[in-house]
Design an enzyme around this catalytic site. Structure first.
Site, PDB file in Angstrom:
ATOM      1  N   CYS A  28       2.396   2.683   9.440  1.00  0.00           N
ATOM      2  CA  CYS A  28       1.433   2.708  10.538  1.00  0.00           C
ATOM      3  C   CYS A  28       2.140   2.554  11.876  1.00  0.00           C
ATOM      4  O   CYS A  28       3.295   2.138  11.941  1.00  0.00           O
ATOM      5  CB  CYS A  28       0.417   1.567  10.412  1.00  0.00           C
ATOM      6  SG  CYS A  28      -0.460   1.499   8.834  1.00  0.00           S
TER       7      CYS A  28
ATOM      8  N   ASP B 288      18.295  10.698  50.938  1.00  0.00           N
ATOM      9  CA  ASP B 288      17.061  11.455  51.143  1.00  0.00           C
ATOM     10  C   ASP B 288      16.319  10.909  52.358  1.00  0.00           C
ATOM     11  O   ASP B 288      16.137   9.688  52.503  1.00  0.00           O
ATOM     12  CB  ASP B 288      16.187  11.358  49.897  1.00  0.00           C
ATOM     13  CG  ASP B 288      14.907  12.149  50.028  1.00  0.00           C
ATOM     14  OD1 ASP B 288      14.945  13.368  49.778  1.00  0.00           O
ATOM     15  OD2 ASP B 288      13.869  11.549  50.390  1.00  0.00           O
TER      16      ASP B 288
ATOM     17  N   ARG C 242       4.005   6.887   3.026  1.00  0.00           N
ATOM     18  CA  ARG C 242       3.213   8.003   3.551  1.00  0.00           C
ATOM     19  C   ARG C 242       2.456   7.543   4.796  1.00  0.00           C
ATOM     20  O   ARG C 242       2.217   6.348   4.994  1.00  0.00           O
ATOM     21  CB  ARG C 242       2.227   8.521   2.500  1.00  0.00           C
ATOM     22  CG  ARG C 242       1.158   7.524   2.088  1.00  0.00           C
ATOM     23  CD  ARG C 242       0.272   8.074   0.977  1.00  0.00           C
ATOM     24  NE  ARG C 242      -0.838   7.179   0.666  1.00  0.00           N
ATOM     25  CZ  ARG C 242      -0.780   6.135  -0.115  1.00  0.00           C
ATOM     26  NH1 ARG C 242       0.380   5.831  -0.703  1.00  0.00           N
ATOM     27  NH2 ARG C 242      -1.842   5.385  -0.330  1.00  0.00           N
TER      28      ARG C 242
ATOM     29  N   THR D 134       0.808  -1.224   0.000  1.00  0.00           N
ATOM     30  CA  THR D 134       0.000   0.000   0.000  1.00  0.00           C
ATOM     31  C   THR D 134       0.838   1.269   0.000  1.00  0.00           C
ATOM     32  O   THR D 134       0.311   2.352  -0.295  1.00  0.00           O
ATOM     33  CB  THR D 134      -0.907   0.029   1.250  1.00  0.00           C
ATOM     34  OG1 THR D 134      -0.085   0.025   2.426  1.00  0.00           O
ATOM     35  CG2 THR D 134      -1.839  -1.177   1.272  1.00  0.00           C
TER      36      THR D 134
ATOM     37  N   CYS E 253      -4.558   5.433  11.683  1.00  0.00           N
ATOM     38  CA  CYS E 253      -3.889   5.391  12.997  1.00  0.00           C
ATOM     39  C   CYS E 253      -3.009   6.603  13.255  1.00  0.00           C
ATOM     40  O   CYS E 253      -2.549   6.795  14.387  1.00  0.00           O
ATOM     41  CB  CYS E 253      -3.076   4.115  13.134  1.00  0.00           C
ATOM     42  SG  CYS E 253      -1.604   4.038  12.066  1.00  0.00           S
TER      43      CYS E 253
ATOM     44  N   CYS F 212      -2.328  -0.025  14.843  1.00  0.00           N
ATOM     45  CA  CYS F 212      -3.273   0.431  13.814  1.00  0.00           C
ATOM     46  C   CYS F 212      -4.517  -0.467  13.814  1.00  0.00           C
ATOM     47  O   CYS F 212      -4.409  -1.703  13.808  1.00  0.00           O
ATOM     48  CB  CYS F 212      -2.598   0.398  12.448  1.00  0.00           C
ATOM     49  SG  CYS F 212      -3.647   1.063  11.121  1.00  0.00           S
TER      50      CYS F 212
ATOM     51  N   CYS G 258      -0.341   6.646   7.536  1.00  0.00           N
ATOM     52  CA  CYS G 258      -1.687   6.081   7.536  1.00  0.00           C
ATOM     53  C   CYS G 258      -2.694   7.130   8.018  1.00  0.00           C
ATOM     54  O   CYS G 258      -2.434   7.842   8.994  1.00  0.00           O
ATOM     55  CB  CYS G 258      -1.722   4.854   8.448  1.00  0.00           C
ATOM     56  SG  CYS G 258      -3.347   4.133   8.674  1.00  0.00           S
TER      57      CYS G 258
END
Length: 491
Positions: free
Chosen positions: A34, A441, A63, A30, A68, A38, A65
């Protein structure tokens, strides 16, 4: 993590949100990338490739998604758990140094050549400093496009782009949508809800669980009047930023931190977000921390009772160092009073129409002019404070997100009045060292005795070796056994 293919595939197939931001899944069929959680049907394993950063995915031509939104993942916990060159470089990039000073400025701060920095980042993150800064600019641009009505030209320069054309091309390439299409797709505020001009409302994600009690309780209980306050369920404070100043309100919610930002210059947005995330330790990996601490049978019940404690940090390490000196051997209330006097005398005034904040905390340079005789402190502590301020002002001591933790400790130890407690509390809350430890401490020693842990510093340090590298988080769990206000959300 991204090189362990089998583990990454299992995380994607189980939609494990703990790994969001730790690695990214790029899908060959695709062309998108993601986050591991996702919600879409996971791709076939043979179609997955894994990258260590969003910038690496973008550099490889993938690129983001649209479902998500991997650009909104929490940051990788690796950069807050390490102090090597790559981790320090990543913290500086997130703080906007590349946009302001370029790659040569980044390299100079780290003491390396630009070629060495680029080589190290490329080897570990799959992208160089320019690509990493570009990914951050794209994320900032999307945030401004979707949450404000600012003109696109103003957004381009506020996000750090050098031209509107570069802004348009980057947004299209990263998100497969033009800026105008991103704005059209964004969820609008309900009709009738007033929008305050110049104020941004954001959601800061984190890895669950997150226990807000000691985190916000500590910040509220130690708040310096005029600089910080707790109001209407939110921790509010002023921010000194590279291009101007701002006021932020941070409110804990079950699945995110609600962030309301007012900035005098929108170019400061990515830096302000980065500093707020650092302040609240939002990029921590609570599962890794708690799993390690639960191996100690005496700590395990504390962790099981209230998992996900974070280390309350600061937006400015130099500011915190000054406050740590003011807090030596005095009560929380007295430390706040001393700090408030410095703020009133030397801080920069600001306007706060929505609350009671009045000043920015004074810079080391402003404090360098103070008269030590005006300080209501013992003479030895006056000397400690003046020496610290002078070292910060003339840059012989540099404290910040890019600090080498061991080197910073060594330099602090050379100053008069800096003992182990002061050095370690600065390392923990000012520099973000997750393994800082405070065996001397009083609260830690009292908690250790009540739990059956060794209560002497040497013996407790030996026992705490099993808690490494998360001893700063163990400190939070031990402190939380006390009824002090720092451990409780204010009413």
């Amino acid at each position: 993590m991204h090189t362990d293919r089998e583990r990454c595939v299992r995380a994607v197939q189980s939609k494990d949100a703990r790994f969001d931001g730790v690695f990214f899944t790029a899908v060959l069929t695709t062309g998108i990338y993601c986050r591991p959680s996702c919600p879409v049907v996971p791709p076939k394993p043979e179609n997955m490739v894994f990258h260590p950063s969003a910038a690496s995915c973008q550099r490889a031509g993938f690129r983001a998604c649209k479902r998500c939104r991997p650009d909104t993942s929490p940051g990788s916990p690796a950069w807050n758990a390490r102090a090597d060159t790559v981790a320090r470089a990543m913290r500086l990039i997130q703080d906007g140094v590349v946009d302001r000073e370029g790659v040569p400025g980044l390299a100079a701060r780290l003491g390396y050549s630009t070629r060495q920095i680029e080589r190290q980042l490329l080897a570990e993150l799959g992208a160089g400093p320019l690509a990493l800064a570009r990914a951050q600019r794209a994320q900032t641009a999307r945030l401004l496009v979707e949450t404000t009505a600012m003109p696109m030209a103003d957004i381009a320069f506020a996000a750090g782009f050098s031209s509107i054309r570069t802004f348009n091309d980057t947004v299209r390439e990263v998100f497969a949508l033009a800026p105008g299409e991103l704005r059209a797709r964004a969820t609008r505020a309900p009709a009738g809800v007033p929008q305050t001009p110049g104020v941004l409302t954001l959601r800061l994600p984190y890895r669950a669980p997150l226990n807000p009690d000691n985190l916000f309780g500590h910040l509220a209980a130690t708040a310096v009047p005029g600089v910080e306050e707790w109001r209407d369920g939110a921790y509010r404070r002023t921010l000194a930023l590279p291009y101007g100043h701002g006021i932020v309100a941070l409110t804990p919610t079950p699945d995110h931190i609600a962030c309301r930002l007012s900035l005098t210059d929108p170019r400061d947005l990515p830096i302000a977000i980065s500093r707020c995330r650092w302040l609240l330790d939002l990029d921590a990996d609570p599962a890794a921390v708690d799993d390690q601490l639960q191996t100690d049978p005496l700590l395990a019940p504390l962790v099981a009772k209230a998992p996900g404690r974070r280390v309350p940090r600061t937006v400015d390490a130099a500011e915190f160092a000054v406050r740590a000196v003011l807090g030596q051997q005095v009560s929380t209330a007295a430390a706040r009073t001393h700090a408030a006097r410095l703020v009133t005398a030397h801080g920069t005034p600001v306007d706060d129409p929505e609350g009671g904040l009045t000043h920015l905390f004074p810079t080391p340079r402003a404090l360098a002019a103070l008269d030590p005789e005006t300080l209501a402190l013992p003479r030895s502590r006056r000397t400690t404070l003046v020496t610290l301020v002078q070292a910060l002002a003339d840059c012989t001591l540099a404290l910040g997100v890019d600090s080498d933790w061991a080197e910073a400790r060594a330099r602090l130890a050379q100053l008069p009045g800096f003992g182990p407690w002061t050095i370690e509390v600065i390392a923990m809350r000012g520099l973000g060292d997750p393994d800082a430890f405070l065996p001397t401490d009083l609260g830690i020693r009292r908690a250790a005795k009540d739990l059956g842990l060794p209560s002497t510093p040497a013996a407790l340090t030996a026992r705490a070796a099993a808690w490494r590298p998360w001893r700063a988080y163990a400190v939070q769990y031990l402190w939380a056994t006390d009824s002090h206000p720092i451990n409780h959300l204010p009413a």
